[in-house]
Enzyme design. Structure first.
Site, mmCIF file in Angstrom:
data_model
loop_
_atom_site.group_PDB
_atom_site.id
_atom_site.type_symbol
_atom_site.label_atom_id
_atom_site.label_comp_id
_atom_site.label_asym_id
_atom_site.label_seq_id
_atom_site.Cartn_x
_atom_site.Cartn_y
_atom_site.Cartn_z
ATOM 1 N N ASP A 115 1.078 -1.140 0.047
ATOM 2 C CA ASP A 115 -0.002 0.010 -0.102
ATOM 3 C C ASP A 115 0.768 1.189 0.061
ATOM 4 O O ASP A 115 0.305 2.284 0.093
ATOM 5 C CB ASP A 115 -1.071 -0.191 1.213
ATOM 6 C CG ASP A 115 -0.357 -0.054 2.572
ATOM 7 O OD1 ASP A 115 0.865 -0.438 2.755
ATOM 8 O OD2 ASP A 115 -1.187 -0.169 3.711
ATOM 9 N N GLU A 173 9.246 -4.601 10.829
ATOM 10 C CA GLU A 173 9.575 -3.168 10.365
ATOM 11 C C GLU A 173 10.103 -2.110 11.449
ATOM 12 O O GLU A 173 9.426 -2.051 12.568
ATOM 13 C CB GLU A 173 8.283 -2.237 9.425
ATOM 14 C CG GLU A 173 8.760 -0.986 8.960
ATOM 15 C CD GLU A 173 7.892 -0.554 7.772
ATOM 16 O OE1 GLU A 173 7.197 -1.026 7.443
ATOM 17 O OE2 GLU A 173 8.152 0.633 7.472
HETATM 18 O O1 KIV Z 1 3.501 -1.462 1.499
HETATM 19 C C1 KIV Z 1 4.758 -1.446 1.854
HETATM 20 O O2 KIV Z 1 5.711 -1.088 0.996
HETATM 21 C C2 KIV Z 1 5.140 -2.398 2.901
HETATM 22 C C3 KIV Z 1 6.812 -2.551 3.299
HETATM 23 C C4 KIV Z 1 7.102 -1.412 4.023
HETATM 24 C C5 KIV Z 1 6.981 -3.768 3.824
HETATM 25 O O3 KIV Z 1 4.288 -2.747 3.702
#
Ligand code: KIV
Length: 272
Positions: A53, A190
């Site tokens: 997202d 994260e």
């Molecule tokens: O949406 C995204 O890019 C993510 C990553 C940061 C893992 O969830």
């Protein structure tokens, strides 16, 4: 000794990520939101493409992923999944599509799979365990996401490393355990201290995938525009493997100069 073939399966499936963890082999994940980048990443041998997202911030210009909609995710998921064969394609459940109840989560998960995803990702730990269970029961593989969870950027008061003190680290570990017990096949960590991510990676049976979580996770993920130096983002956890911003700027400036000086197009680019 596993063969080269089993290390590089023709099609990456959930079991290959599990096998990689068990064999101590690290695997790679990158975000992708469009057909061309997806093809390049497939050619580069990236194992998992995450239709994140983060498309809302990297492609659509929003200031957080809270604004990315389910319809956005369906569009980007279709583009990526139509372009590739080998990588596992995982799509994010957008903010608001899985928090209300498990039935809504399943409905949105089904639509992402119909758009071409092979698994979905959602943010949150023990509080989302029932939702994860419902998705898995419906045949929708689930990747969890713990630590800094961007959809909760407002509740978390900005982009901050999570799990720094003992209590927070223990609670992260409990969340990871809850996701595993609910049937998640992997967990993104994260912005988590390396030591905490390492400990979680060691006790979890399913793979962890780190972003700003140190070297001990089973896999690593980056937003592709950060990895390739297009976004200009300078987070400590990002290594820029190229300077796409500089290269694109040079190309666009050279194009403008060539057009303005009538050096382009020439006869060679024109039709008789
Ligand atoms: O949406 C995204 O890019 C993510 C990553 C940061 C893992 O969830």
């Amino acid at each position: 000794m596993p063969s080269e073939r089993s290390h590089r399966p023709a099609k990456v499936r959930l079991r290959h990520l599990q096998e990689a963890k068990e064999a101590g082999r690290t695997f790679s994940m990158l975000t992708s939101y469009d057909a061309l980048s997806a093809q390049v990443f497939e050619e580069a041998g990236i194992d998992v493409l995450l239709v994140g997202d983060s498309a809302g911030t990297t492609v659509l210009g929003y200031d957080s992923t809270v604004h990315t909609t389910h319809q956005d995710m369906l569009t980007f998921t279709g583009a990526v999944s139509r372009a590739v064969r080998r990588p596992l394609v995982v799509a994010d459940l957008a903010f608001g599509t899985y928090q209300v109840d498990a039935a809504e989560a399943v409905r949105h998960g089904v639509e992402l799979l119909r758009a071409g995803a092979e698994a979905v990702k959602l943010e949150g730990g023990a509080a989302r365990a029932d939702t994860v269970r419902a998705l898995v029961d419906a045949g929708i593989p689930v990747m969890g996401h713990l630590g800094f969870t961007p959809q909760s950027v407002n509740a978390l008061s900005g982009h901050r490393v999570q799990g720094r003190d003992h209590a927070a680290a223990d609670s992260l570990a409990e969340d990871a355990q809850a996701l595993q017990e609910a049937g998640a096949f992997a967990v993104v960590l994260e912005l988590v201290p390396s030591e905490v991510a390492g400990r979680i990676t060691e006790f979890l049976e399913i793979p962890t995938i780190g972003i700003g979580a140190g070297p001990d996770c089973d896999g690593q993920v980056l937003v592709w525009q950060d990895m390739a130096g297009l976004s200009g983002f300078e987070g400590r956890f990002v290594r820029r493997f190229a300077d796409l911003r500089g290269e694109l700027l040079r190309a666009a400036s050279d194009y403008r100069t060539a057009v303005e000086s009538r050096e382009y197009p020439t006869a060679e680019h024109s039709f008789e």
